[in-house]
Enzyme design. Structure first.
Site, PDB file in Angstrom:
ATOM      1  N   LYS A  55       0.994  -0.993  -0.020  1.00  0.00           N
ATOM      2  CA  LYS A  55       0.030  -0.033  -0.031  1.00  0.00           C
ATOM      3  C   LYS A  55       0.967   1.327   0.168  1.00  0.00           C
ATOM      4  CE  LYS A  55      -1.949  -0.971   3.944  1.00  0.00           C
ATOM      5  NZ  LYS A  55      -1.364  -2.382   4.415  1.00  0.00           N
ATOM      6  N   ARG A  83      -9.006   1.354   9.056  1.00  0.00           N
ATOM      7  CA  ARG A  83      -8.588   0.099   9.256  1.00  0.00           C
ATOM      8  C   ARG A  83      -9.686  -0.848   9.969  1.00  0.00           C
ATOM      9  NH1 ARG A  83      -2.557   0.940   9.086  1.00  0.00           N
ATOM     10  NH2 ARG A  83      -1.714  -1.123   8.947  1.00  0.00           N
ATOM     11  N   ARG A  91      11.426  -5.857   4.663  1.00  0.00           N
ATOM     12  CA  ARG A  91      11.348  -4.734   4.397  1.00  0.00           C
ATOM     13  C   ARG A  91      12.239  -3.602   5.314  1.00  0.00           C
ATOM     14  NH1 ARG A  91       5.473  -1.982   5.365  1.00  0.00           N
ATOM     15  NH2 ARG A  91       5.223  -3.329   7.210  1.00  0.00           N
ATOM     16  N   ARG A 124      11.541  -2.352  10.987  1.00  0.00           N
ATOM     17  CA  ARG A 124      10.480  -1.931  12.169  1.00  0.00           C
ATOM     18  C   ARG A 124      10.417  -3.213  12.907  1.00  0.00           C
ATOM     19  NH1 ARG A 124       5.773   0.097   8.183  1.00  0.00           N
ATOM     20  NH2 ARG A 124       4.563  -0.770   9.919  1.00  0.00           N
ATOM     21  N   ARG A 173      -0.664  -9.327  13.028  1.00  0.00           N
ATOM     22  CA  ARG A 173      -1.111  -8.146  12.267  1.00  0.00           C
ATOM     23  C   ARG A 173      -2.010  -8.563  11.208  1.00  0.00           C
ATOM     24  NH1 ARG A 173       3.940  -4.899  10.529  1.00  0.00           N
ATOM     25  NH2 ARG A 173       2.316  -3.293   9.731  1.00  0.00           N
TER      26      ARG A 173
HETATM   27  P1  ADP Z   1       2.254  -1.796   3.356  1.00  0.00           P
HETATM   28  O1  ADP Z   1       2.217  -0.284   3.184  1.00  0.00           O
HETATM   29  O2  ADP Z   1       0.981  -2.380   2.427  1.00  0.00           O
HETATM   30  O3  ADP Z   1       2.432  -2.295   4.612  1.00  0.00           O
HETATM   31  P2  ADP Z   1       4.788  -1.432   1.866  1.00  0.00           P
HETATM   32  O4  ADP Z   1       4.449  -0.752   0.725  1.00  0.00           O
HETATM   33  O5  ADP Z   1       5.582  -1.194   2.908  1.00  0.00           O
HETATM   34  O6  ADP Z   1       3.536  -2.182   2.543  1.00  0.00           O
HETATM   35  O7  ADP Z   1       5.469  -2.878   1.381  1.00  0.00           O
HETATM   36  C1  ADP Z   1       5.790  -3.951   1.981  1.00  0.00           C
HETATM   37  C2  ADP Z   1       7.390  -4.742   1.559  1.00  0.00           C
HETATM   38  O8  ADP Z   1       7.158  -5.175   0.423  1.00  0.00           O
HETATM   39  C3  ADP Z   1       8.354  -3.440   1.371  1.00  0.00           C
HETATM   40  O9  ADP Z   1       9.419  -4.124   1.890  1.00  0.00           O
HETATM   41  C4  ADP Z   1       8.410  -3.136  -0.110  1.00  0.00           C
HETATM   42  O10 ADP Z   1       9.592  -2.691  -0.643  1.00  0.00           O
HETATM   43  C5  ADP Z   1       7.907  -4.621  -0.853  1.00  0.00           C
HETATM   44  N1  ADP Z   1       7.008  -4.487  -1.925  1.00  0.00           N
HETATM   45  C6  ADP Z   1       6.109  -3.480  -2.290  1.00  0.00           C
HETATM   46  N2  ADP Z   1       5.510  -3.781  -3.469  1.00  0.00           N
HETATM   47  C7  ADP Z   1       6.259  -4.832  -3.764  1.00  0.00           C
HETATM   48  C8  ADP Z   1       5.913  -5.540  -5.131  1.00  0.00           C
HETATM   49  N3  ADP Z   1       5.056  -5.288  -5.976  1.00  0.00           N
HETATM   50  N4  ADP Z   1       6.793  -6.735  -5.078  1.00  0.00           N
HETATM   51  C9  ADP Z   1       7.724  -6.962  -4.131  1.00  0.00           C
HETATM   52  N5  ADP Z   1       7.860  -6.456  -3.063  1.00  0.00           N
HETATM   53  C10 ADP Z   1       7.254  -5.320  -2.681  1.00  0.00           C
HETATM   54  P1  AMP Z   2       1.352   0.851   8.984  1.00  0.00           P
HETATM   55  O1  AMP Z   2       2.535   1.600   8.835  1.00  0.00           O
HETATM   56  O2  AMP Z   2       0.201   1.238   8.047  1.00  0.00           O
HETATM   57  O3  AMP Z   2       1.757  -0.592   8.613  1.00  0.00           O
HETATM   58  O4  AMP Z   2       1.019   1.008  10.401  1.00  0.00           O
HETATM   59  C1  AMP Z   2       1.670   0.193  11.560  1.00  0.00           C
HETATM   60  C2  AMP Z   2       0.696   0.288  12.907  1.00  0.00           C
HETATM   61  O5  AMP Z   2       0.222   1.348  13.217  1.00  0.00           O
HETATM   62  C3  AMP Z   2      -0.447  -0.744  12.540  1.00  0.00           C
HETATM   63  O6  AMP Z   2      -0.108  -2.194  12.816  1.00  0.00           O
HETATM   64  C4  AMP Z   2      -1.442  -0.242  13.644  1.00  0.00           C
HETATM   65  O7  AMP Z   2      -0.726  -0.761  15.198  1.00  0.00           O
HETATM   66  C5  AMP Z   2      -1.108   1.182  13.571  1.00  0.00           C
HETATM   67  N1  AMP Z   2      -2.048   1.897  12.665  1.00  0.00           N
HETATM   68  C6  AMP Z   2      -1.613   2.593  11.701  1.00  0.00           C
HETATM   69  N2  AMP Z   2      -2.789   3.140  11.008  1.00  0.00           N
HETATM   70  C7  AMP Z   2      -3.882   2.697  12.085  1.00  0.00           C
HETATM   71  C8  AMP Z   2      -5.312   2.967  11.928  1.00  0.00           C
HETATM   72  N3  AMP Z   2      -6.036   3.454  10.916  1.00  0.00           N
HETATM   73  N4  AMP Z   2      -5.990   2.391  12.988  1.00  0.00           N
HETATM   74  C9  AMP Z   2      -5.385   1.825  13.952  1.00  0.00           C
HETATM   75  N5  AMP Z   2      -3.928   1.523  14.012  1.00  0.00           N
HETATM   76  C10 AMP Z   2      -3.373   2.103  12.903  1.00  0.00           C
END
Ligand code: ADP
Ligand code: AMP
Length: 213
Positions: free
Chosen positions: A13, A88, A127, A160, A171
């Site tokens: 995302k 969420r 990541r 992270r 999660r």
């Molecule tokens: P989210 O925001 O949904 O938690 P991220 O955008 O941070 O996810 O992506 C999660 C991990 O996967 C990161 O390490 C990112 O670089 C990697 N990633 C994102 N898109 C792709 C893809 N299309 N193919 C492979 N790895 C990806």
């Molecule tokens: P993210 O960076 O989107 O993966 O979010 C990391 C963490 O932040 C999540 O696992 C939750 O603990 C918290 N968080 C982020 N956005 C929300 C939301 N909209 N509602 C509740 N918790 C959130």
């Protein structure tokens, strides 16, 4: 244009939201980034949020909704935004919906980035995040130019705390229980669009831009 990104943690995302923000010149609003910035700065909100985040739980709606509504009321969000990580829960979606309805506005697209659970744990352990500017990398799929260093701002990249495998399992469970129902919520509003998030990042982006126009 107002866009919501939906999908499991690690679906991509944030990666796609940043590209959308740049292409369409709208702010990328990530509640996760806002919480992490607060943790880094040692604020009271940060302290409260960290308790939940480290366990893989959602931060309570009472804390989350207000920061999001304040953020989207800023002048730079006037022409739209891409929300990443919010809503969420159904109550969060309802509050957002009510706030937009009062302004005679609505969400244009809810983009669901679909990735099966099997792929998620691997993605999360690879990541690497920049806590300064919010950039995200993957050690295999999307590596930074220099190992461990952010391409954008030169800061050190970290794994992270909540990306450790045992927390990721939690999660995912929370995602299926509390966030996945949003897929039906936005399908009902006629704005849900699903893309295959297992494809390379550029191809996922191509699919998204062909939807957004
Ligand atoms: P989210 O925001 O949904 O938690 P991220 O955008 O941070 O996810 O992506 C999660 C991990 O996967 C990161 O390490 C990112 O670089 C990697 N990633 C994102 N898109 C792709 C893809 N299309 N193919 C492979 N790895 C990806
Ligand atoms: P993210 O960076 O989107 O993966 O979010 C990391 C963490 O932040 C999540 O696992 C939750 O603990 C918290 N968080 C982020 N956005 C929300 C939301 N909209 N509602 C509740 N918790 C959130």
């Amino acid at each position: 244009m107002k866009i919501i990104m939906l999908g499991a943690p690690g679906a991509g995302k944030g990666t796609q939201a940043k590209m959308i923000a740049e292409r369409y010149q709208i702010p990328h609003v990530s509640t996760g980034d806002i919480f992490r910035a607060n943790i880094k700065n040692g604020t009271e909100l940060g302290k409260q949020a960290k308790e939940y985040m480290d366990k893989g739980l959602l931060v309570p709606d009472e804390l989350t909704v207000k920061i999001l509504l304040d953020r989207v009321a800023q002048p730079d969000c006037k022409n739209g935004y891409v929300l990443d990580g919010f809503p969420r829960t159904i109550p969060q979606a309802e509050v957002l919906d009510e706030a937009l309805t009062k302004l005679n506005e609505s969400i244009d697209y809810a983009v669901n980035v679909e990735v099966p659970d099997e792929n998620i744990v691997k993605r999360m352990s690879g990541r690497r995040a920049c806590l300064k500017c919010g950039a995200t990398y993957h050690i295999e799929h999307i590596p930074p130019k220099q190992e461990g260093i952010c391409d954008t701002c030169g800061s050190e990249l970290v794994l992270r705390d909540d990306d450790k495998p045992e927390t990721v399992q939690n999660r995912l469970k929370v995602y299926h229980e509390q966030t996945q129902p949003l897929i039906d919520f936005y399908t009902g509003k006629g704005v849900l669009k699903t893309v295959d998030g297992t494809q390379p990042m550029e191809k996922v982006f191509e699919d998204i831009t062909s939807i957004l126009g």
